[in-house]
Scaffold this motif. Structure first.
Motif, mmCIF file in Angstrom:
data_model
loop_
_atom_site.group_PDB
_atom_site.id
_atom_site.type_symbol
_atom_site.label_atom_id
_atom_site.label_comp_id
_atom_site.label_asym_id
_atom_site.label_seq_id
_atom_site.Cartn_x
_atom_site.Cartn_y
_atom_site.Cartn_z
ATOM 1 N N ASP A 132 -21.655 -37.621 -17.165
ATOM 2 C CA ASP A 132 -22.701 -37.429 -18.178
ATOM 3 C C ASP A 132 -22.128 -37.479 -19.591
ATOM 4 O OD1 ASP A 132 -24.585 -37.227 -16.213
ATOM 5 O OD2 ASP A 132 -24.746 -35.038 -16.278
ATOM 6 N N LEU A 133 -20.964 -36.877 -19.785
ATOM 7 C CA LEU A 133 -20.334 -36.891 -21.096
ATOM 8 C C LEU A 133 -19.977 -38.313 -21.517
ATOM 9 C CD1 LEU A 133 -17.923 -33.813 -21.066
ATOM 10 C CD2 LEU A 133 -19.612 -34.316 -22.830
ATOM 11 N N LEU A 134 -19.422 -39.082 -20.594
ATOM 12 C CA LEU A 134 -19.044 -40.459 -20.909
ATOM 13 C C LEU A 134 -20.267 -41.307 -21.255
ATOM 14 C CD1 LEU A 134 -16.234 -41.033 -18.262
ATOM 15 C CD2 LEU A 134 -15.965 -41.179 -20.745
ATOM 16 N N CYS A 135 -21.342 -41.100 -20.520
ATOM 17 C CA CYS A 135 -22.568 -41.844 -20.821
ATOM 18 C C CYS A 135 -23.123 -41.458 -22.185
ATOM 19 C CB CYS A 135 -23.608 -41.598 -19.731
ATOM 20 S SG CYS A 135 -23.169 -42.320 -18.121
ATOM 21 N N GLU A 141 -24.879 -46.643 -18.968
ATOM 22 C CA GLU A 141 -25.781 -46.086 -17.957
ATOM 23 C C GLU A 141 -25.048 -45.215 -16.942
ATOM 24 O OE1 GLU A 141 -27.777 -49.310 -16.066
ATOM 25 O OE2 GLU A 141 -28.747 -50.033 -17.900
ATOM 26 N N ALA A 142 -23.788 -45.546 -16.667
ATOM 27 C CA ALA A 142 -23.028 -44.821 -15.639
ATOM 28 C C ALA A 142 -21.546 -44.904 -15.968
ATOM 29 C CB ALA A 142 -23.309 -45.411 -14.257
ATOM 30 N N ALA A 143 -20.759 -44.053 -15.318
ATOM 31 C CA ALA A 143 -19.321 -44.018 -15.601
ATOM 32 C C ALA A 143 -18.546 -43.578 -14.374
ATOM 33 C CB ALA A 143 -19.040 -43.076 -16.768
ATOM 34 N N LEU A 144 -17.268 -43.915 -14.389
ATOM 35 C CA LEU A 144 -16.363 -43.621 -13.284
ATOM 36 C C LEU A 144 -14.976 -43.466 -13.873
ATOM 37 C CD1 LEU A 144 -16.002 -43.537 -10.141
ATOM 38 C CD2 LEU A 144 -15.751 -46.038 -10.231
ATOM 39 N N VAL A 145 -14.139 -42.601 -13.276
ATOM 40 C CA VAL A 145 -12.785 -42.403 -13.780
ATOM 41 C C VAL A 145 -11.781 -42.532 -12.643
ATOM 42 C CG1 VAL A 145 -11.204 -40.823 -14.948
ATOM 43 C CG2 VAL A 145 -13.617 -40.836 -15.584
ATOM 44 N N VAL A 146 -10.710 -43.311 -12.873
ATOM 45 C CA VAL A 146 -9.614 -43.440 -11.914
ATOM 46 C C VAL A 146 -8.318 -43.072 -12.629
ATOM 47 C CG1 VAL A 146 -10.742 -45.103 -10.403
ATOM 48 C CG2 VAL A 146 -9.509 -45.922 -12.425
ATOM 49 N N ASN A 147 -7.158 -43.310 -11.963
ATOM 50 C CA ASN A 147 -5.939 -42.709 -12.508
ATOM 51 C C ASN A 147 -5.273 -43.445 -13.667
ATOM 52 O OD1 ASN A 147 -4.603 -44.791 -11.094
ATOM 53 N ND2 ASN A 147 -4.404 -43.505 -9.284
ATOM 54 N N ASN A 148 -5.596 -44.703 -13.920
ATOM 55 C CA ASN A 148 -5.153 -45.376 -15.145
ATOM 56 C C ASN A 148 -5.938 -46.671 -15.327
ATOM 57 O OD1 ASN A 148 -3.892 -47.387 -13.554
ATOM 58 N ND2 ASN A 148 -1.929 -46.316 -13.599
ATOM 59 N N ARG A 335 -15.565 -33.379 -24.655
ATOM 60 C CA ARG A 335 -16.470 -32.424 -25.301
ATOM 61 C C ARG A 335 -16.201 -32.343 -26.807
ATOM 62 N NH1 ARG A 335 -19.702 -29.438 -22.218
ATOM 63 N NH2 ARG A 335 -19.336 -29.396 -19.956
ATOM 64 N N LEU A 336 -14.957 -32.510 -27.198
ATOM 65 C CA LEU A 336 -14.622 -32.464 -28.623
ATOM 66 C C LEU A 336 -15.248 -33.633 -29.380
ATOM 67 C CD1 LEU A 336 -10.850 -31.489 -28.310
ATOM 68 C CD2 LEU A 336 -12.732 -29.995 -29.022
ATOM 69 N N TYR A 337 -15.472 -34.745 -28.705
ATOM 70 C CA TYR A 337 -16.037 -35.937 -29.342
ATOM 71 C C TYR A 337 -17.531 -35.796 -29.653
ATOM 72 C CZ TYR A 337 -12.031 -39.112 -29.030
ATOM 73 O OH TYR A 337 -10.820 -39.737 -29.213
ATOM 74 N N ARG A 338 -18.175 -34.764 -29.147
ATOM 75 C CA ARG A 338 -19.606 -34.616 -29.430
ATOM 76 C C ARG A 338 -19.861 -34.315 -30.914
ATOM 77 N NH1 ARG A 338 -21.646 -30.525 -24.924
ATOM 78 N NH2 ARG A 338 -19.847 -29.407 -25.768
ATOM 79 N N ASP A 339 -18.825 -33.855 -31.606
ATOM 80 C CA ASP A 339 -18.906 -33.686 -33.054
ATOM 81 C C ASP A 339 -17.728 -34.436 -33.669
ATOM 82 O OD1 ASP A 339 -20.039 -32.047 -35.480
ATOM 83 O OD2 ASP A 339 -17.854 -31.850 -35.576
ATOM 84 N N ARG A 340 -18.015 -35.421 -34.490
ATOM 85 C CA ARG A 340 -16.980 -36.303 -35.031
ATOM 86 C C ARG A 340 -15.899 -35.533 -35.783
ATOM 87 N NH1 ARG A 340 -16.465 -38.860 -39.994
ATOM 88 N NH2 ARG A 340 -15.440 -40.928 -40.003
ATOM 89 N N ASP A 341 -16.300 -34.609 -36.650
ATOM 90 C CA ASP A 341 -15.317 -33.869 -37.445
ATOM 91 C C ASP A 341 -14.434 -32.993 -36.561
ATOM 92 O OD1 ASP A 341 -16.275 -35.026 -39.737
ATOM 93 O OD2 ASP A 341 -17.608 -33.357 -40.248
#
Length: 465
Positions: A132-135, A141-148, A335-341
């Motif tokens: 959800d954060l990545l989207c 629309e969707a996201a997935l994370v692997v090891n590199n 989560r830190l990226y939700r606020d640019r500053d």
């Protein structure tokens, strides 16, 4: 008297060493003692040792102690990065934000809901922790994370293109760090490469002519650590996306580094941010978590739900998935990226990339003064220290042609060569990595924390002493 009889006994060595190294297991101490005594016997046998004075217990203990110190020192160690390369692959790439460090600690010290749905009490999915954060941050629309990112490219091609052809511009058949080559990854995935265009120029008509019944996708690879300049051209992503979709094909992009923010206000250009790429119509984008993004090592895949869903069902995913520590660090970073500053001030990689020239000058002066003070305590005349304007680098294959103005602290040792000083600093308790140029060993404050200045000064004083 036979020199062999002058050798101290195993028991006498162990008794002394157990007092000096109480935390080292007895079996480890015994192995070191036997190894050293065997080496001394060889020295006697080969004539390298000719006096019993070389075999006294204190001398033998000193040799064993040095070997133990080196053996018991962790192989993976904290170093001070004064080289001025922010995303330094050899030094572990990005430094995690404090929030990410704390998230890793919490995940490591106890159980966690890695694959447990707290709402239902049933088995959950680890990818839900960050999807959800990545989207939200990329507009996908969707996201997935692997090891590199290499794993991300492999999974993408294996899922969507296996057994078919993938069309790619000849100018994008890149090799990046560690001999990672796009054609080799494509071959491993079971997809066949169809290269089009020339090294410096590729036109839309080249893609058109290459289409066939076995074409599965078009692939765009960001050039990362190299640039073609002069007479060159390529098809813009939006135009290529429209073309691919008109033929019922997906456009895939390996973005490589991948930034969630536009860094052009700080002079870093020509690296599209992930949200921009998603908006251009690319169907699937892969990028790294530990480069410009500033998180842990991870391969992030974002894009259209239908394609991401197919990747989630690929059995290869189990071999490539991330563990709880990676996901904990990545979630906290995102989560830190939700606020640019907040992102700019809290994520070390971003903070270092956006430092201004005046701030760097001030920090270089502070580092110089601390180094001088520590050297003077050990005795005058050990080194000369001056400042020099130069450039830092982003590293990690990002922004390869763009240096960032900085001020270097240049140290000219007077008791040894700069090369020897560099080696001594790598051998200290906390190794200090810097640049070498002629007679000078140089430190860039951009990649050093203020708290590391005193430590670097202490290590330098020790190395010069």
């Amino acid at each position: 008297m036979s020199l062999y009889r002058a050798l101290p006994s195993v028991d006498s060595c162990l008794k002394a060493l157990e007092a000096l190294f109480p935390a080292v297991p007895h079996a480890v101490l015994t192995a070191h003692v036997r190894r050293e005594l065997d080496e001394l016997r060889s020295g006697i046998r080969e004539g390298r040792i000719s006096s019993a004075e070389e075999l006294t217990l204190p001398l033998v203990l000193t040799r064993i102690g040095s070997a133990l110190d080196e053996a018991e020192r962790p192989k993976l160690r904290r170093v001070i990065n004064g080289a001025g390369v922010v995303v330094h692959t050899n030094l572990g790439r990005s430094v995690l934000a404090r929030e990410a460090q704390e998230a890793v600690r919490l995940a490591a010290e106890g159980y966690c809901n890695l694959e447990f749905d707290l709402a239902t009490g049933e088995r959950g999915h680890r990818m839900a922790l960050v999807e959800d954060l990545l989207c939200e941050l990329t507009g996908a629309e969707a996201a997935l994370v692997v090891n590199n990112n290499a794993a991300a490219v492999l999974l993408m091609l294996d899922t969507l293109c296996k057994g078919g052809e993938v069309i790619i511009s000849r100018g994008q058949l890149v090799e990046v760090g560690g001999s990672f080559r796009i054609p080799d990854v494509m071959a491993r995935s079971g997809a066949r490469l169809r290269e089009v265009g020339a090294t410096n120029r590729t036109h839309l008509s080249d893609y058109e002519e290459a289409l066939g019944e076995e074409t599965r996708a078009l692939l765009w690879v960001h050039p990362s650590n190299y640039r073609i300049i002069g007479f060159h051209s390529s098809v813009p992503a939006r135009e290529l996306s429209d073309f691919a979709h008109s033929r019922g094909l997906p456009l895939l992009e390996d973005l490589g580094s991948g930034s969630l923010l536009d860094l052009s206000p700080w002079g870093l250009h020509d690296e599209p941010a992930v949200p921009e790429v998603v908006r251009s119509g690319v169907d699937v984008v892969t990028f790294s978590g530990d480069k410009v993004l500033g998180g842990p090592q991870a391969g992030i895949i974002v894009g259209k739900k239908e394609y991401i869903a197919r990747m989630k069902r690929n059995q290869l995913l189990r071999a490539l998935r991330c563990d709880k520590l990676t996901l904990a660090a990545l979630e906290a970073t995102l989560r830190l990226y939700r606020d640019r500053d907040t992102a700019l001030s809290s994520i070390p990689t971003l903070r270092r990339l956006t430092m201004g020239a005046n701030e760097l000058r001030r920090r270089a002066e502070a580092l110089r003064d601390i180094l001088r003070l520590n050297i003077e305590k050990n005795g005058a005349g050990l080194a000369e220290i001056l400042l020099k304007k130069d450039f830092s680098r982003v590293g990690g294959g990002s922004f390869p042609e763009q240096g960032m103005p900085t001020t270097l602290v240049c140290i000219k040792p007077l008791t040894c060569s700069a090369t020897e000083l560099r080696q001594r600093l790598l051998s200290t308790d906390i190794p200090v990595v810097g640049r070498l140029e002629g007679e000078y060993f140089m430190l860039d404050p951009r990649t050093m924390e203020d708290a590391e200045f005193e430590t670097a000064a202490a290590m330098l004083s020790f190395a010069l002493g």
